[in-house]
Motif scaffolding. Structure first.
Motif, mmCIF file in Angstrom:
data_model
loop_
_atom_site.group_PDB
_atom_site.id
_atom_site.type_symbol
_atom_site.label_atom_id
_atom_site.label_comp_id
_atom_site.label_asym_id
_atom_site.label_seq_id
_atom_site.Cartn_x
_atom_site.Cartn_y
_atom_site.Cartn_z
ATOM 1 N N GLY A 42 -27.252 45.460 -23.345
ATOM 2 C CA GLY A 42 -28.280 46.181 -22.609
ATOM 3 C C GLY A 42 -27.712 47.329 -21.808
ATOM 4 O O GLY A 42 -28.294 48.419 -21.760
ATOM 5 N N GLY A 43 -26.562 47.109 -21.171
ATOM 6 C CA GLY A 43 -25.926 48.176 -20.410
ATOM 7 C C GLY A 43 -25.545 49.350 -21.277
ATOM 8 O O GLY A 43 -25.731 50.514 -20.904
ATOM 9 N N LEU A 44 -25.004 49.068 -22.460
ATOM 10 C CA LEU A 44 -24.619 50.133 -23.383
ATOM 11 C C LEU A 44 -25.831 50.896 -23.912
ATOM 12 O O LEU A 44 -25.766 52.107 -24.142
ATOM 13 C CB LEU A 44 -23.839 49.544 -24.563
ATOM 14 N N ALA A 45 -26.937 50.172 -24.109
ATOM 15 C CA ALA A 45 -28.119 50.775 -24.717
ATOM 16 C C ALA A 45 -29.030 51.465 -23.716
ATOM 17 O O ALA A 45 -30.028 52.076 -24.110
ATOM 18 C CB ALA A 45 -28.904 49.702 -25.474
ATOM 19 N N GLY A 46 -28.731 51.372 -22.425
ATOM 20 C CA GLY A 46 -29.598 51.976 -21.427
ATOM 21 C C GLY A 46 -30.785 51.124 -21.061
ATOM 22 O O GLY A 46 -31.807 51.648 -20.582
ATOM 23 N N ALA A 47 -30.681 49.822 -21.245
ATOM 24 C CA ALA A 47 -31.769 48.933 -20.856
ATOM 25 C C ALA A 47 -31.893 48.910 -19.338
ATOM 26 O O ALA A 47 -30.898 48.983 -18.605
ATOM 27 C CB ALA A 47 -31.517 47.518 -21.380
ATOM 28 N N ALA A 48 -33.114 48.802 -18.862
ATOM 29 C CA ALA A 48 -33.337 48.674 -17.424
ATOM 30 C C ALA A 48 -32.746 47.357 -16.940
ATOM 31 O O ALA A 48 -32.905 46.317 -17.579
ATOM 32 C CB ALA A 48 -34.831 48.723 -17.128
ATOM 33 N N PHE A 49 -32.063 47.411 -15.803
ATOM 34 C CA PHE A 49 -31.492 46.188 -15.243
ATOM 35 C C PHE A 49 -31.368 46.327 -13.740
ATOM 36 O O PHE A 49 -31.427 47.421 -13.175
ATOM 37 C CB PHE A 49 -30.124 45.878 -15.873
ATOM 38 N N THR A 50 -31.206 45.190 -13.082
ATOM 39 C CA THR A 50 -30.849 45.156 -11.674
ATOM 40 C C THR A 50 -29.509 44.457 -11.556
ATOM 41 O O THR A 50 -29.108 43.689 -12.441
ATOM 42 C CB THR A 50 -31.896 44.402 -10.831
ATOM 43 N N MET A 51 -28.784 44.723 -10.464
ATOM 44 C CA MET A 51 -27.498 44.067 -10.253
ATOM 45 C C MET A 51 -27.149 44.123 -8.781
ATOM 46 O O MET A 51 -27.187 45.195 -8.171
ATOM 47 C CB MET A 51 -26.397 44.731 -11.090
ATOM 48 N N GLU A 52 -26.850 42.991 -8.228
ATOM 49 C CA GLU A 52 -26.387 42.925 -6.844
ATOM 50 C C GLU A 52 -24.901 43.263 -6.829
ATOM 51 O O GLU A 52 -24.082 42.487 -7.328
ATOM 52 C CB GLU A 52 -26.606 41.519 -6.272
ATOM 53 N N GLU A 53 -24.534 44.426 -6.289
ATOM 54 C CA GLU A 53 -23.122 44.807 -6.295
ATOM 55 C C GLU A 53 -22.328 44.089 -5.215
ATOM 56 O O GLU A 53 -21.109 43.960 -5.311
ATOM 57 C CB GLU A 53 -22.982 46.323 -6.163
ATOM 58 N N THR A 54 -22.996 43.616 -4.187
ATOM 59 C CA THR A 54 -22.374 42.756 -3.176
ATOM 60 C C THR A 54 -23.367 41.643 -2.854
ATOM 61 O O THR A 54 -24.564 41.753 -3.149
ATOM 62 C CB THR A 54 -22.028 43.518 -1.880
ATOM 63 N N PHE B 19 -17.586 37.353 -4.014
ATOM 64 C CA PHE B 19 -18.984 37.488 -3.612
ATOM 65 C C PHE B 19 -19.354 38.921 -3.228
ATOM 66 O O PHE B 19 -20.491 39.341 -3.410
ATOM 67 C CB PHE B 19 -19.271 36.560 -2.427
ATOM 68 N N SER B 20 -18.387 39.656 -2.698
ATOM 69 C CA SER B 20 -18.661 41.035 -2.277
ATOM 70 C C SER B 20 -17.882 42.046 -3.109
ATOM 71 O O SER B 20 -17.779 43.213 -2.730
ATOM 72 C CB SER B 20 -18.322 41.205 -0.788
ATOM 73 N N LYS B 21 -17.332 41.615 -4.226
ATOM 74 C CA LYS B 21 -16.652 42.517 -5.151
ATOM 75 C C LYS B 21 -17.629 42.950 -6.247
ATOM 76 O O LYS B 21 -18.611 42.255 -6.535
ATOM 77 C CB LYS B 21 -15.426 41.845 -5.766
ATOM 78 N N HIS B 22 -17.330 44.074 -6.875
ATOM 79 C CA HIS B 22 -18.222 44.541 -7.937
ATOM 80 C C HIS B 22 -18.227 43.509 -9.065
ATOM 81 O O HIS B 22 -17.160 43.095 -9.547
ATOM 82 C CB HIS B 22 -17.762 45.902 -8.465
ATOM 83 N N PRO B 23 -19.407 43.074 -9.513
ATOM 84 C CA PRO B 23 -19.474 41.972 -10.473
ATOM 85 C C PRO B 23 -19.012 42.324 -11.885
ATOM 86 O O PRO B 23 -18.922 41.433 -12.725
ATOM 87 C CB PRO B 23 -20.958 41.593 -10.469
#
Length: 786
Positions: free
Chosen positions: A337-349, A409-413
């Motif tokens: 999904g990331g490669l294809a440009g799919a919409a996503f959410t992500m908690e970076e911290t 927990f607070s590092k980039h996932p």
């Protein structure tokens, strides 16, 4: 056609067939991927961080004992003086730690170079090894580990051009392709109906389910074992209840390959890696591609539909193009999904972290342990005790660092995953050093570190968005979706740094705690809607596993592996309908939902031999009710007669009066626990400062003497002095202190034999006051005394 760049614009084109460079011109460098060596010796092939550093690499993961040499051969076409570089890093340098644990040598034609590699640089780079004079002909190379503490090598570069400078960054990615695939050719195994990327429980469920509907399926896995976090490489036992709720046949496929490990981590054989592969290979229309890392997608310019994914064979260096009608992202990280440009959410911290579990054993003789000045400086009180295993390895118990050895927990996932893994290794090695060298070192003289997972078990990164984004409120309020399918039974379980152990390293605590909600129907499950299983903006992309369309909070219940596997089962069936009717994943919901429901109602052993064929039951697939019992399915009636008291039995399987935690009266703060053995679907936990009470009330049908028993699953984080009181009207209270760290051999802990009057209300009361750990409330049993 749009062709995506590789992740982070870096990707190693993999292992090298070394002889392919024999005809290279003198001005061309000799580039050797370490993973291309014909023998890896004791070095592990690590593919986990390919998107971060540009390539798989070899890792000397020897737990303090140098591993056997990795060896390979190349051809020198022109004699001369060659400068040598090795791509490596000092893996503890990001923290300016004392020492260089990752030291190794490059041995050329049997003679080690003077340079020790892995001794400089916090980032991956080309470390110079000086120059040497070489004759034309065969050249033998070897990586010689010096420490056993995770030295790492990506590639070796030799050049007889005095002006040559090794490339870095994007230039290195371009150079790899030029050097390793000079023709620019990719292998195309043909078009598939469904391309499944990721071989964990979700990917297995999707691939097998689709293949049984006659679809031509490619299952692509970046490692050489299946199961994801539930493989022997990571060692997380599979949780989540199956075969229940609206569609009780969902989960039958999962139970064909799921582990029943009594420990996590545990013995390799308990995670049934071979069984997972065998079930896949039994499907005639399923093609399995192990050791392939997906690093790009090809898409239509209009609409963005995926036409193909490109994957690297991590040993041969060949790039394969997998064309398909439909794709499913089961990578956990939402890579496709990331490669294809799919919409996503992500908690970076503020997200859940990644675990690297471990265990040690007590051997018969004293065991040496190297100094680890570069590890985290820990003392015994800086980390939890290591609980004793339920099972044996090589005839002996083992002592486990479990799921809560978790950080990041607070590092980039995504971008910081290698740093998180390495921090976890420093924590584990520091803890074992504390045991071996601390004030109780006499107890650990014979202790030997036997296993540490070098492959981390992550919990949270990209969450790809579908037409429905499931929320915590949906689950708590039991919102009914017409397309609700997969029963999620795990309580909302979110992980946070455990404050008790976070003081010494507050920048990245390495011990976690689980915070449970109490809103999930553990018996029937909450049905997760199908619209969470496909992308809202990439028209032919499904997803299954921990990267589905949920919020951070809702992820806490759906992320466990058996539940993820059932998502895959539904996706496989939906893919069949999409191919049959020439529609999209969304089209299945909009036009063919009744047909999907019919498929979900069929047994997992159902198959069809061609697209329009009739379905039939395959007699060669085992009846799930005759399979070994998974820990989360012990409440199902088909298993009740096969369970012993205290082994997670359903209430009706036990004699006498049973008061389960679901019937008890609770005050204060309690959370759910599924640790087995248990009675019914689980138990409840309260911390020592919760000011909490659990009251199990009962009355007996006839007067007389009865034996009172309590059930709980022992664990190192339980209280060793839990207050327990028996209340009988007109009688003096009977109070005892319980050691809940220990599980009774037969599950039942006898409180005592007492006289009871008929028809009056009695109670067994557990309190957290005075406890020195978590108090667990599972069940009370009252039986006539013999």
């Amino acid at each position: 056609m749009k062709i995506s760049p590789s992740i982070s614009h870096l990707f190693a084109v993999g292992a090298l067939a070394c002889t392919s460079l024999a005809s290279a011109a003198a001005s061309q460098p000799l580039f050797v991927e370490a993973e291309s060596f014909s023998s890896h010796g004791g070095w592990a092939l690590d593919t986990s961080f390919t998107p971060i550093m540009g390539s798989p690499y070899l890792l000397a993961h020897g737990l303090g004992k140098p591993v056997a040499d990795a060896q390979g051969k190349v051809q020198i076409t022109e004699p001369g003086t060659y400068r040598v570089w090795v791509r490596t890093k000092d893996w503890v340098a990001p923290w300016n730690a004392t020492g260089t644990p990752g030291r190794f040598q490059l041995v050329v034609n049997g003679k080690p170079l003077a340079t020790e590699f892995g001794t400089e640089g916090a980032q991956w780079h080309w470390q110079s090894g000086g120059a040497l004079d070489l004759k034309a002909g065969e050249l033998t190379l070897a990586l010689h580990d010096l420490t056993g503490f995770d030295g790492r090598c990506d590639a070796i570069l030799l050049s007889n051009d005095p002006t040559f400078t090794p490339p870095e960054g994007d230039a290195l990615a371009v150079a790899r392709k030029k050097w390793l695939n000079p023709e620019g050719a990719s292998t195309d195994p043909g078009e598939f109906d469904l391309v499944v990327v990721g071989g964990g429980y979700a990917g297995l469920g999707a691939a097998i389910s689709a293949a049984r509907q006659s679809l031509r399926v490619a299952l692509i896995q970046d490692r050489f074992v299946l199961g994801g976090n539930g493989s022997s490489e990571i060692g997380v036992w599979a949780q989540g209840g199956t075969m229940r709720g609206k569609y009780p046949h969902l989960g039958e496929i999962v139970e064909e390959f799921a582990d029943r490990s009594p420990d996590s981590p545990g013995a390799v054989e308990h995670f049934v890696d071979d069984k997972k592969e065998a079930v896949c290979r039994n499907e005639k229309t399923l093609s399995l591609f192990l050791g392939h890392f997906v690093q790009g997608v090809q898409q239509e310019k209009q609409g963005g539909a995926i036409q193909a994914v490109t994957a690297l064979d991590v040993r041969s260096g060949r790039e394969r193009v997998f064309r398909g009608k439909l794709f499913v992202d089961c990578t956990g990280h939402g890579t496709v999904g990331g490669l294809a440009g799919a919409a996503f959410t992500m908690e970076e911290t503020g997200h859940m972290g990644m675990s690297n579990m471990w265990y040690y054993q007590q051997d018969e003789t004293p065991q040496a342990w190297q100094p680890t000045p570069w590890a985290l400086a820990l003392e015994a009180g800086d980390f939890p005790n290591t609980p004793k295993s339920r099972s044996l390895i090589a005839g002996k118990p083992f002592f486990k660092g479990e799921w809560f050895w978790e950080s990041g927990f607070s590092k980039h996932p995504l971008n910081d995953l290698e740093l998180v893994r390495d921090w976890n290794l420093r924590a584990v090695f520091g803890a074992f050093s504390a045991l071996k060298n601390g004030e109780n070192k006499a107890d650990y003289t014979n202790a030997a570190l036997k296993w540490v997972s070098h492959v981390g078990g992550p919990r949270e990164s990209r969450l790809l968005q579908g037409d429905v984004v499931l929320t915590q409120d949906d689950i708590v309020e039991k919102r009914d979706f017409a397309d609700g399918f997969v029963p999620t039974t795990w309580d909302i379980d979110l992980h946070y740094p455990r404050e008790q152990f976070a003081k010494k390293f507050p920048e990245n605590p390495f011990i976690s705690r689980a915070e449970f909600g109490r809103h999930v129907d553990r018996k029937n499950g909450y049905p997760v809607p199908y619209r969470c299983f496909y992308s809202k903006n990439i028209p032919n992309l499904f997803m299954a596993g921990r990267n589905i369309s949920v919020t951070h909070q809702a992820l806490g219940t759906v992320r466990v592996m058996r539940t993820c596997g059932m998502m895959g089962e539904v996706v496989g069936k939906a893919a069949y309908l999409a191919v049959l009717h020439g529609t999209s994943p969304r089209g299945v919901y909009e036009k063919h939902l009744p047909a999907l429901i019919q498929l979900a109602e069929q047994p997992g052993a159902t198959r069809r031999d061609f697209l329009n064929g009739e379905t039939r039951l395959d007699p060669n697939i085992a009846d799930p009710s005759k399979m070994p019992v998974g820990s989360m399915n012990r409440d199902l009636p088909q298993f009740s007669k096969r369970l012993s008291p205290g082994d997670g039995a359903p209430i009706e399987a036990l004699p006498g009066i049973i008061v389960d935690d679901s019937q008890a009266v609770f005050t204060g703060s309690w959370s759910a626990s599924s640790l087995t053995p248990c009675i019914g679907g689980g138990s409840k936990l309260a911390g020592p400062k919760a000011n909490a009470e659990a009251r199990f009330e009962f009355s007996v049908p006839t007067p007389g003497k009865y034996e009172v028993r309590l059930y709980w699953a022992g664990h190192e984080n339980r209280s060793s002095r839990t207050s327990c009181t028996l209340e009988r009207p007109g009688q003096k209270e009977t109070a005892k202190t319980l050691n809940q760290k220990i599980t009774a051999p037969k599950g039942a802990n006898v409180f005592g034999v007492f006289e009871f009057a008929e028809g009056v209300k009695n109670a067994v009361v557990l309190k957290t006051a005075g406890a020195d750990g978590n108090v667990v409330a599972d069940a009370v049993q009252v039986v006539p005394a013999e």
